[in-house]
Design a protein around this motif. Structure first.
Motif, PDB file in Angstrom:
ATOM      1  N   TYR A  91       0.465   5.337  -1.731  1.00 13.17           N
ATOM      2  CA  TYR A  91       0.780   6.488  -0.891  1.00 13.17           C
ATOM      3  C   TYR A  91       1.928   7.298  -1.489  1.00 13.17           C
ATOM      4  N   ALA A  92       3.000   6.609  -1.879  1.00 19.19           N
ATOM      5  CA  ALA A  92       4.186   7.288  -2.417  1.00 19.19           C
ATOM      6  C   ALA A  92       3.876   7.995  -3.725  1.00 19.19           C
ATOM      7  N   VAL A  93       3.131   7.351  -4.594  1.00 21.65           N
ATOM      8  CA  VAL A  93       2.793   7.957  -5.886  1.00 21.65           C
ATOM      9  C   VAL A  93       1.937   9.200  -5.670  1.00 21.65           C
ATOM     10  N   GLU A  94       0.947   9.084  -4.809  1.00 26.68           N
ATOM     11  CA  GLU A  94       0.052  10.219  -4.559  1.00 26.68           C
ATOM     12  C   GLU A  94       0.806  11.388  -3.937  1.00 26.68           C
ATOM     13  N   ARG A  95       1.604  11.116  -2.909  1.00 27.12           N
ATOM     14  CA  ARG A  95       2.350  12.185  -2.226  1.00 27.12           C
ATOM     15  C   ARG A  95       3.386  12.813  -3.142  1.00 27.12           C
ATOM     16  N   THR A  96       4.104  11.985  -3.900  1.00 28.79           N
ATOM     17  CA  THR A  96       5.137  12.509  -4.797  1.00 28.79           C
ATOM     18  C   THR A  96       4.512  13.358  -5.892  1.00 28.79           C
ATOM     19  N   SER A  97       3.393  12.893  -6.436  1.00 26.78           N
ATOM     20  CA  SER A  97       2.710  13.647  -7.496  1.00 26.78           C
ATOM     21  C   SER A  97       2.253  15.019  -6.998  1.00 26.78           C
ATOM     22  N   ARG A  98       1.839  15.068  -5.744  1.00 17.49           N
ATOM     23  CA  ARG A  98       1.418  16.331  -5.160  1.00 17.49           C
ATOM     24  C   ARG A  98       2.612  17.271  -4.943  1.00 17.49           C
ATOM     25  N   GLU A  99       3.715  16.712  -4.456  1.00 12.99           N
ATOM     26  CA  GLU A  99       4.911  17.518  -4.161  1.00 12.99           C
ATOM     27  C   GLU A  99       5.663  17.922  -5.432  1.00 12.99           C
ATOM     28  N   LEU A 100       5.698  17.012  -6.431  1.00 12.76           N
ATOM     29  CA  LEU A 100       6.449  17.243  -7.665  1.00 12.76           C
ATOM     30  C   LEU A 100       5.531  16.937  -8.856  1.00 12.76           C
ATOM     31  N   PRO A 101       4.695  17.885  -9.259  1.00 10.38           N
ATOM     32  CA  PRO A 101       3.718  17.632 -10.319  1.00 10.38           C
ATOM     33  C   PRO A 101       4.331  17.191 -11.647  1.00 10.38           C
ATOM     34  N   GLU A 102       5.597  17.495 -11.877  1.00 11.10           N
ATOM     35  CA  GLU A 102       6.245  17.115 -13.145  1.00 11.10           C
ATOM     36  C   GLU A 102       6.629  15.629 -13.191  1.00 11.10           C
ATOM     37  N   VAL A 103       6.551  14.927 -12.076  1.00  8.62           N
ATOM     38  CA  VAL A 103       6.893  13.499 -12.016  1.00  8.62           C
ATOM     39  C   VAL A 103       5.840  12.694 -12.767  1.00  8.62           C
ATOM     40  N   ASP A 104       6.273  11.677 -13.492  1.00  8.02           N
ATOM     41  CA  ASP A 104       5.362  10.775 -14.203  1.00  8.02           C
ATOM     42  C   ASP A 104       4.908   9.703 -13.211  1.00  8.02           C
ATOM     43  N   PRO A 105       3.662   9.789 -12.716  1.00 12.42           N
ATOM     44  CA  PRO A 105       3.203   8.843 -11.700  1.00 12.42           C
ATOM     45  C   PRO A 105       3.073   7.406 -12.222  1.00 12.42           C
ATOM     46  N   VAL A 106       2.816   7.234 -13.497  1.00 15.46           N
ATOM     47  CA  VAL A 106       2.688   5.884 -14.051  1.00 15.46           C
ATOM     48  C   VAL A 106       4.061   5.213 -14.092  1.00 15.46           C
ATOM     49  N   ALA A 107       5.084   5.933 -14.540  1.00 15.56           N
ATOM     50  CA  ALA A 107       6.440   5.380 -14.544  1.00 15.56           C
ATOM     51  C   ALA A 107       6.885   5.069 -13.118  1.00 15.56           C
ATOM     52  N   MET A 108       6.570   5.966 -12.201  1.00 16.14           N
ATOM     53  CA  MET A 108       6.928   5.750 -10.801  1.00 16.14           C
ATOM     54  C   MET A 108       6.259   4.502 -10.259  1.00 16.14           C
ATOM     55  N   ARG A 109       4.949   4.367 -10.509  1.00  7.48           N
ATOM     56  CA  ARG A 109       4.198   3.207 -10.030  1.00  7.48           C
ATOM     57  C   ARG A 109       4.760   1.915 -10.640  1.00  7.48           C
ATOM     58  N   SER A 148       0.822  -1.213   0.000  1.00  9.64           N
ATOM     59  CA  SER A 148       0.000   0.000   0.000  1.00  9.64           C
ATOM     60  C   SER A 148       0.857   1.264   0.000  1.00  9.64           C
ATOM     61  N   PHE A 149       2.109   1.133   0.395  1.00  8.04           N
ATOM     62  CA  PHE A 149       3.000   2.280   0.368  1.00  8.04           C
ATOM     63  C   PHE A 149       3.168   2.812  -1.050  1.00  8.04           C
ATOM     64  N   VAL A 150       3.033   1.946  -2.070  1.00  7.02           N
ATOM     65  CA  VAL A 150       3.176   2.391  -3.465  1.00  7.02           C
ATOM     66  C   VAL A 150       2.128   3.455  -3.778  1.00  7.02           C
TER      67      VAL A 150
END
Length: 178
Positions: free
Chosen positions: A18-36, A14-16
């Motif tokens: 959480y991490a994707v959501e929080r990172t996307s909020r903090e760094l909008p330029e991050v690709d959340p799909v690649a991260m996930r 479940s941390f995945v």
């Protein structure tokens, strides 16, 4: 907006989310799909390796790296240390340190090259062959248990996708062990 889960309520998977959501909020330029993709792949791989090591290899006195070296030597040996490192996906330094333990345990032997004494090759001993055969039978039973989660077509698709990802990393100039 739903309340964010408390960090102490998260688990390994479940941390995945959480991490994707929080990172996307903090760094909008991050690709959340690649991260996930990378986080999920890494976590699935880590869980699989942990399961294999704790249920198959440690009870037989092997570490995961030790199993990998024995597996390579069983199928492709005898080999020079640099080839063992390459085929097992380990560094030369890691293989060098590990072969001392495997040699002490009587599962591999070393031989110096006849033409160049600096070249050292490794091969399985009879005890090493016995160890890898027993370990791999149990290892494959766990592989089957993991694979059984997917249908046969899903397995084929996943293998193709993982191979594409692995070979595509070359064109993406990703650093790889060689």
């Amino acid at each position: 907006m739903p309340a964010e889960p408390a960090a102490d309520s998260l688990d390994y998977l479940s941390f995945v989310d959480y991490a994707v959501e929080r990172t996307s909020r903090e760094l909008p330029e991050v690709d959340p799909v690649a991260m996930r993709l990378v986080l999920t792949l890494h976590r699935a791989t880590s869980a699989l390796v942990y399961d294999l090591e704790s249920s198959v290899h440690r009870p037989r006195g092997l570490s995961w790296p030790g199993f990998r070296v024995l597996f390579v030597l069983w199928l492709a040996g005898p080999l020079e240390g640099k080839r063992v490192a390459e085929l097992s996906g380990m560094s030369r330094a890691a293989v060098s340190a590990l072969v001392k333990t495997l040699e002490r345990d009587g599962t591999i032997s070393r031989r110096q090259g006849e033409r160049d004494r600096r070249v050292v090759s490794f091969e399985l001993t009879d005890a090493g062959r016995e160890a890898i055969l027993g370990a791999y039978t149990a290892h494959n039973e766990r592989e089957q248990a993991w694979a059984s989660t997917l249908t046969r077509p899903e397995r084929t698709i996943l293998i193709g996708l993982l191979e594409k990802l692995a070979t595509g990393s070359v064109s993406a100039e990703a650093k790889r062990r060689s």
